[in-house]
Every structure is written in structure tokens, then in C-alpha cells.
Design an enzyme around this catalytic site. Structure first.
Site, short mmCIF file in Angstrom:
data_model
loop_
_atom_site.label_atom_id
_atom_site.label_comp_id
_atom_site.label_asym_id
_atom_site.label_seq_id
_atom_site.Cartn_x
_atom_site.Cartn_y
_atom_site.Cartn_z
N GLU A 45 0.87 -1.18 0.00
CA GLU A 45 0.00 0.00 0.00
C GLU A 45 0.90 1.23 0.00
O GLU A 45 1.76 1.37 0.87
CB GLU A 45 -0.88 0.00 1.26
CG GLU A 45 -1.67 1.29 1.45
CD GLU A 45 -2.37 1.36 2.82
OE1 GLU A 45 -2.74 0.32 3.39
OE2 GLU A 45 -2.52 2.50 3.32
N ARG A 49 -0.11 10.29 1.33
CA ARG A 49 0.20 11.31 2.34
C ARG A 49 1.30 12.27 1.93
O ARG A 49 1.75 13.08 2.72
CB ARG A 49 0.63 10.62 3.63
CG ARG A 49 -0.53 10.02 4.32
CD ARG A 49 -0.09 9.44 5.64
NE ARG A 49 -0.84 8.26 5.88
CZ ARG A 49 -0.54 7.35 6.78
NH1 ARG A 49 0.53 7.49 7.52
NH2 ARG A 49 -1.31 6.30 6.94
N THR A 73 -4.78 5.82 2.24
CA THR A 73 -5.14 7.18 2.68
C THR A 73 -6.03 7.89 1.66
O THR A 73 -5.92 9.09 1.43
CB THR A 73 -3.89 8.05 2.98
OG1 THR A 73 -2.86 7.23 3.54
CG2 THR A 73 -4.22 9.12 4.00
N LYS A 133 -10.39 -2.34 6.70
CA LYS A 133 -9.19 -2.05 7.49
C LYS A 133 -9.65 -1.62 8.88
O LYS A 133 -10.50 -0.73 9.00
CB LYS A 133 -8.45 -0.91 6.78
CG LYS A 133 -7.37 -0.21 7.58
CD LYS A 133 -6.59 0.72 6.65
CE LYS A 133 -5.63 1.61 7.41
NZ LYS A 133 -4.44 1.95 6.61
C1 3PG Z 1 -1.68 3.31 8.02
O1 3PG Z 1 -1.67 4.14 7.12
O2 3PG Z 1 -2.46 2.36 8.01
C2 3PG Z 1 -0.80 3.50 9.20
O3 3PG Z 1 0.06 4.58 9.06
C3 3PG Z 1 -0.01 2.30 9.47
O4 3PG Z 1 0.26 2.30 10.79
P1 3PG Z 1 1.75 2.15 11.30
O5 3PG Z 1 2.52 3.29 10.72
O6 3PG Z 1 1.60 2.26 12.81
O7 3PG Z 1 2.25 0.83 10.87
#
Ligand code: 3PG
Length: 212
Positions: A45, A49, A73, A133
Site C-alpha cells: 500500500e 500522504r 489514505t 481495514k
Molecule cells: C496506516 O496508514 O495504516 C498507518 O500509518 C499504518 O500504521 P503504522 O505506521 O503504525 O504501521
């Protein structure tokens, strides 16, 4: 369910771990995704961002045809449309809104909304999304939440994301309605900046092993 979504879910069910990549640099993204795939994780993924994320996504899709490249995102229908044009295989959101869920259901893009509890999940199901998710997993209850939601929603499967660690993986993956876990720990910004592909490869291999 469309066949490409079915095959993505089957791949996630087999891999059980989805690396999450946050980078604005095309070359580094390609290198990172290639490294993850070479070490047993051929699905990723890439989050939206960063300002250049759509471009990163498009170039990684082109450069890594053997990898299932998704976009994370996704917050708006406009982003959903742009993601579709990059050729990304799937889309993921950290949450769910009625507008985005409707647009995603109509878009044909294999899509996984984010949920934090029962109401979100009911909205997801209203639009036909039964693989979601759970985010942020460590804060909303992780495995306990997945287990509790399994009562009223026995056919839903979760990708636990947010605060997941490789150490926690074996226990999280034991829960029957947990399809997979996701996280950024396999490709942290510090290692990407340092171009330490060997270290990223080692983290990917460790996660792939923990998923078995
Ligand atoms: C996401 O986008 O799902 C999170 O940033 C992932 O979480 P993590 O950075 O704590 O692994």
C-alpha cells in the site's frame, strides 16, 4: 464481487501482511517496493500522504508489474478517481464516509474502507464492503475489537493496521476473522532516506516469516 478484488483478497489471505509505504520519491519507492517483493512481500500500500504520491503510485505500478500496488489514505472521491487512473490495483481508506463509500462502490476499483467500530462497519456493509481495514488497530482494540465485532458481523474480515509490530503478528493472525495485518514498520522513513535496502529486505523477510 469482481474477480480482481477476489484475487487481491486471496493474495492478502496468503501473504497475511501488507507493507505500507510513505515516500515522495519515485526512485526510492520503486527500489523499496522491489526489495519488499524480492523478500516475500509482493503486495504493497502506497499512501497518498505526500504531495507527489499519485505520481509515485503511477510510476511504481509501471515499474513493478509483478507487484500488487494499492493506494492508501484515500479520503475523497476525487482521490479515488485519480488513483484509478494511476493503474493501482486497489484502494484503502483509514475511515469511511457515506459519500466516499458510495463513490467507491460505483468506481469498480477494488476497495477497502477503514472502520473503527460497529457503526462504521454497518455503513461499510450497506455499500457491500465486507473486508475492511481496522484502524488505528492498536488504539481501537486490535484483536479484541476484531473478536467482538465477529459476533454481530460473522462474515466480515479485517486488516489490522496502526501500531502493529512483527512481534505481535503471530497472535493477531490467529484470530479467525483477521485476514491480514498492515504496517509501515517494514519500510520506515529512516531506512528509505538512508537507502538501506538490505535492512528493508531483512524486515520484509522477517515479516513474511512471521506470517507463516
Ligand atoms: C496506516 O496508514 O495504516 C498507518 O500509518 C499504518 O500504521 P503504522 O505506521 O503504525 O504501521
Amino acid at each position: 464481487m469482481n474477480p480482481s478484488k477476489r484475487s487481491i483478497i486471496a493474495q492478502l489471505a496468503q501473504l497475511r501482511v501488507l507493507p505500507i509505504l510513505v515516500t515522495d520519491d519515485v526512485e526510492q519507492a520503486i527500489r523499496c517496493v522491489t526489495t519488499l517483493a524480492e523478500h516475500g512481500l509482493p503486495a504493497v500500500e502506497i499512501t497518498l500522504r505526500t504531495p507527489n504520491a499519485m505520481n509515485v503510485l503511477r510510476e511504481v505500478v509501471k515499474a513493478c508489474p509483478g507487484v500488487t500496488v494499492g493506494a492508501g489514505t484515500i479520503l475523497t472521491p476525487a482521490q479515488l478517481d485519480a488513483v484509478k487512473e494511476t493503474g493501482a490495483a486497489f484502494g484503502i481508506s483509514p475511515g469511511i464516509t457515506p459519500v466516499l463509500a458510495k463513490a467507491a462502490a460505483e468506481s469498480g476499483l477494488p476497495y477497502f474502507p477503514g472502520v473503527g467500530g460497529a457503526s462504521d462497519l454497518m455503513l461499510a456493509l450497506e455499500h457491500g464492503f465486507d473486508v475492511v481495514k481496522l484502524f488505528p488497530s492498536d488504539i481501537v482494540g486490535g484483536i479484541k475489537m476484531a473478536k467482538a465485532l465477529g459476533g454481530p458481523f460473522p462474515d466480515v474480515r479485517f486488516c489490522l493496521t496502526g501500531g502493529v509490530t512483527v512481534e505481535a503478528m503471530p497472535q493477531l493472525l490467529q484470530q479467525s476473522n483477521v485476514l491480514c495485518v498492515g504496517g509501515s514498520w517494514m519500510c520506515p522513513a529512516s531506512l528509505i532516506a538512508a537507502k538501506d535496502w538490505a535492512a528493508i529486505g531483512a524486515l520484509a523477510a522477517q515479516a513474511a516469516a512471521a506470517a507463516k
